[in-house]
Motif scaffolding. Structure first.
Motif, PDB file in Angstrom:
ATOM      1  N   ASP A  75       7.945   7.575  21.817  1.00  7.91           N
ATOM      2  CA  ASP A  75       8.794   8.478  21.034  1.00  7.91           C
ATOM      3  C   ASP A  75       8.187   8.816  19.670  1.00  7.91           C
ATOM      4  N   VAL A  76       7.685   7.780  18.994  1.00 11.11           N
ATOM      5  CA  VAL A  76       7.212   7.959  17.620  1.00 11.11           C
ATOM      6  C   VAL A  76       5.910   7.199  17.446  1.00 11.11           C
ATOM      7  N   TRP A  77       4.984   7.820  16.721  1.00 11.00           N
ATOM      8  CA  TRP A  77       3.719   7.160  16.362  1.00 11.00           C
ATOM      9  C   TRP A  77       3.580   7.227  14.853  1.00 11.00           C
ATOM     10  N   PHE A  78       3.424   6.070  14.211  1.00  9.26           N
ATOM     11  CA  PHE A  78       3.317   5.996  12.753  1.00  9.26           C
ATOM     12  C   PHE A  78       1.901   5.571  12.375  1.00  9.26           C
ATOM     13  N   ASN A  79       1.103   6.532  11.897  1.00  7.60           N
ATOM     14  CA  ASN A  79      -0.257   6.240  11.430  1.00  7.60           C
ATOM     15  C   ASN A  79      -0.188   5.680  10.011  1.00  7.60           C
ATOM     16  N   ASN A  80      -0.073   4.381   9.940  1.00  4.52           N
ATOM     17  CA  ASN A  80       0.116   3.695   8.662  1.00  4.52           C
ATOM     18  C   ASN A  80      -1.152   3.005   8.160  1.00  4.52           C
ATOM     19  N   ALA A  81      -2.046   2.614   9.049  1.00  3.82           N
ATOM     20  CA  ALA A  81      -3.227   1.836   8.656  1.00  3.82           C
ATOM     21  C   ALA A  81      -4.092   2.600   7.660  1.00  3.82           C
ATOM     22  N   GLY A  82      -4.601   1.886   6.667  1.00  2.00           N
ATOM     23  CA  GLY A  82      -5.485   2.500   5.683  1.00  2.00           C
ATOM     24  C   GLY A  82      -5.724   1.563   4.518  1.00  2.00           C
ATOM     25  N   VAL A 103     -11.547   5.063   8.317  1.00  2.00           N
ATOM     26  CA  VAL A 103     -10.239   4.432   8.534  1.00  2.00           C
ATOM     27  C   VAL A 103      -9.098   5.391   8.221  1.00  2.00           C
ATOM     28  N   ASN A 104      -9.141   6.007   7.032  1.00  2.00           N
ATOM     29  CA  ASN A 104      -7.994   6.779   6.559  1.00  2.00           C
ATOM     30  C   ASN A 104      -7.856   8.155   7.214  1.00  2.00           C
ATOM     31  N   VAL A 105      -8.977   8.716   7.686  1.00  2.44           N
ATOM     32  CA  VAL A 105      -8.926  10.076   8.230  1.00  2.44           C
ATOM     33  C   VAL A 105      -9.315  10.117   9.706  1.00  2.44           C
ATOM     34  N   ILE A 127       5.177  12.307  14.971  1.00  2.00           N
ATOM     35  CA  ILE A 127       3.954  11.666  14.489  1.00  2.00           C
ATOM     36  C   ILE A 127       4.058  11.574  12.973  1.00  2.00           C
ATOM     37  N   ILE A 128       4.164  10.362  12.472  1.00  5.63           N
ATOM     38  CA  ILE A 128       4.318  10.138  11.036  1.00  5.63           C
ATOM     39  C   ILE A 128       2.963   9.781  10.443  1.00  5.63           C
ATOM     40  N   GLN A 129       2.526  10.583   9.476  1.00  8.44           N
ATOM     41  CA  GLN A 129       1.226  10.373   8.841  1.00  8.44           C
ATOM     42  C   GLN A 129       1.441   9.819   7.431  1.00  8.44           C
ATOM     43  N   HIS A 130       0.864   8.638   7.182  1.00  9.00           N
ATOM     44  CA  HIS A 130       1.031   8.021   5.873  1.00  9.00           C
ATOM     45  C   HIS A 130       0.012   8.600   4.896  1.00  9.00           C
ATOM     46  N   SER A 131       0.473   9.524   4.089  1.00 11.86           N
ATOM     47  CA  SER A 131      -0.356  10.087   3.038  1.00 11.86           C
ATOM     48  C   SER A 131      -0.069   9.309   1.755  1.00 11.86           C
ATOM     49  N   SER A 132      -0.005   9.984   0.632  1.00  6.65           N
ATOM     50  CA  SER A 132       0.186   9.325  -0.657  1.00  6.65           C
ATOM     51  C   SER A 132       0.465  10.383  -1.701  1.00  6.65           C
ATOM     52  N   ILE A 133       0.986   9.974  -2.849  1.00  7.15           N
ATOM     53  CA  ILE A 133       1.038  10.890  -3.979  1.00  7.15           C
ATOM     54  C   ILE A 133      -0.380  11.324  -4.337  1.00  7.15           C
ATOM     55  N   LEU A 134      -1.372  10.460  -4.044  1.00 10.04           N
ATOM     56  CA  LEU A 134      -2.761  10.811  -4.335  1.00 10.04           C
ATOM     57  C   LEU A 134      -3.344  11.775  -3.306  1.00 10.04           C
ATOM     58  N   ARG A 142     -10.240   7.052  -8.354  1.00 10.08           N
ATOM     59  CA  ARG A 142      -9.538   6.993  -7.064  1.00 10.08           C
ATOM     60  C   ARG A 142     -10.023   8.112  -6.139  1.00 10.08           C
ATOM     61  N   GLY A 143     -11.223   8.609  -6.383  1.00  4.63           N
ATOM     62  CA  GLY A 143     -11.703   9.788  -5.685  1.00  4.63           C
ATOM     63  C   GLY A 143     -11.802   9.652  -4.183  1.00  4.63           C
ATOM     64  N   ALA A 144     -12.313   8.522  -3.718  1.00  2.29           N
ATOM     65  CA  ALA A 144     -12.481   8.333  -2.277  1.00  2.29           C
ATOM     66  C   ALA A 144     -11.133   8.311  -1.566  1.00  2.29           C
ATOM     67  N   TYR A 145     -10.224   7.531  -2.101  1.00  3.07           N
ATOM     68  CA  TYR A 145      -8.893   7.427  -1.498  1.00  3.07           C
ATOM     69  C   TYR A 145      -8.167   8.762  -1.565  1.00  3.07           C
ATOM     70  N   SER A 146      -8.219   9.399  -2.732  1.00  4.74           N
ATOM     71  CA  SER A 146      -7.542  10.676  -2.895  1.00  4.74           C
ATOM     72  C   SER A 146      -8.101  11.723  -1.943  1.00  4.74           C
ATOM     73  N   ALA A 147      -9.432  11.780  -1.829  1.00  6.95           N
ATOM     74  CA  ALA A 147     -10.048  12.744  -0.916  1.00  6.95           C
ATOM     75  C   ALA A 147      -9.602  12.504   0.518  1.00  6.95           C
ATOM     76  N   SER A 148      -9.495  11.233   0.909  1.00  5.79           N
ATOM     77  CA  SER A 148      -9.063  10.923   2.278  1.00  5.79           C
ATOM     78  C   SER A 148      -7.626  11.369   2.515  1.00  5.79           C
ATOM     79  N   LYS A 149      -6.776  11.225   1.501  1.00  8.03           N
ATOM     80  CA  LYS A 149      -5.376  11.625   1.669  1.00  8.03           C
ATOM     81  C   LYS A 149      -5.202  13.141   1.582  1.00  8.03           C
ATOM     82  N   TYR A 150      -6.040  13.804   0.777  1.00  8.41           N
ATOM     83  CA  TYR A 150      -6.036  15.276   0.804  1.00  8.41           C
ATOM     84  C   TYR A 150      -6.400  15.758   2.205  1.00  8.41           C
TER      85      TYR A 150
END
Length: 270
Positions: A75-82, A103-105, A127-134, A142-150
């Motif tokens: 029913d639901v898939w939560f991509n939380n790992a990162g 990992v993140n993308v 499908i729930i995708q765990h992004s971030s305010i970043l 925080r460039g690497a993490y932010s770029a992955s979440k963008y």
């Protein structure tokens, strides 16, 4: 019974969400990269805990096959790992950035790519995708993490358009500071992958490593995420994105109303 697959359940948000959803009648397949974390999950009542390294497509396929054999649906898939890789852009070797994206993308994309045919065939899914305010604003070091979440934002916004007219809903979570082991892992990655002693930012790095971050402004507990995930599951039609923590709401508002130059002055101080 509604079921959900959650990646990255060994600690923090994944673990808290798994426990919360199970207590609310959801069948939870809590997955972890390291099989040593399976017994603690099962000891906490998460009997359907499974090993799945999201960077290994064959393990994703195996988990999906096992769940379909048991339930006939997902029913639901939560991509939380990162995780977050700190460090200034100029201090980060390209392979370190690639590891962040692995990992993140790319793992998130592989999970999404594999689950979509299942959801299309069954005619529904979330499908729930765990992004971030970043994934919406950037902070220094925080460039690497932010770029992955963008990147997660871009992939998910596109996917939402491609799934228009189906009963499959991709949803973004933009979390701010949440109590978890995220910072502990980030500090470990900083020491492992950044040449601190030879960096122009050496003093800033050392200050960061010595900071007591037991109290973070606008921090919330992981249950805040779990409650939103439950809301997404039970909603007739979930929203495309959910902001979590006051920090997220505040920074999104400032990005909307301020010029880039004025916003940068505020972000520089964070």
């Amino acid at each position: 019974m509604t079921n959900i697959v959650i990646t990255g359940c060994s600690t923090g948000i994944g673990f808290a969400t798994a426990k919360y959803l199970q207590s609310h009648g959801i069948k939870v397949y809590a997955t972890v990269r390291d099989e040593r974390h399976l017994n603690p999950l099962r000891a906490n009542g998460l009997e359907h805990a499974m090993k799945m390294d999201v960077t290994k497509p064959e393990e994703i396929s195996a988990v999906i096959a096992n769940i379909l054999e048991d339930d006939g649906k997902i029913d639901v898939w939560f991509n939380n790992a990162g995780y977050g890789q700190p460090g200034a852009i100029e201090d980060m070797q390209t392979y370190v950035l690639k590891e962040q994206f692995d990992v993140n993308v790319f793992a998130l994309h592989e999970c999404t790519r594999q689950i979509l045919p299942i959801m299309r065939e069954q005619g529904f899914g979330r499908i729930i995708q765990h992004s971030s305010i970043l994934g919406l604003v950037s902070l220094k070091a925080r460039g690497a993490y932010s770029a992955s979440k963008y990147a997660v934002e871009g992939l998910t916004d596109t996917l939402r358009l491609e799934l228009k007219g189906t009963n499959i809903y991709p949803v973004l979570l933009n979390t701010g500071p949440i109590t978890s082991s995220f910072r502990k892992t980030a500090m470990k990655k900083l020491k492992e992958n950044i040449d601190i002693e030879n960096s122009i930012f050496k003093d800033e790095y050392k200050a960061t490593l010595s900071e007591d971050k037991t109290t973070v402004p606008f921090n919330e507990e992981a249950i805040s995420v779990a409650e939103i995930v439950y809301e997404i599951i039970v909603a007739k039609r979930p929203k495309p994105r959910y902001y979590i923590t006051r920090a997220t709401y505040l920074l999104v508002y400032l990005k909307r109303v301020l010029s880039t130059a004025r916003l940068d002055k505020i972000l520089f101080k964070i």
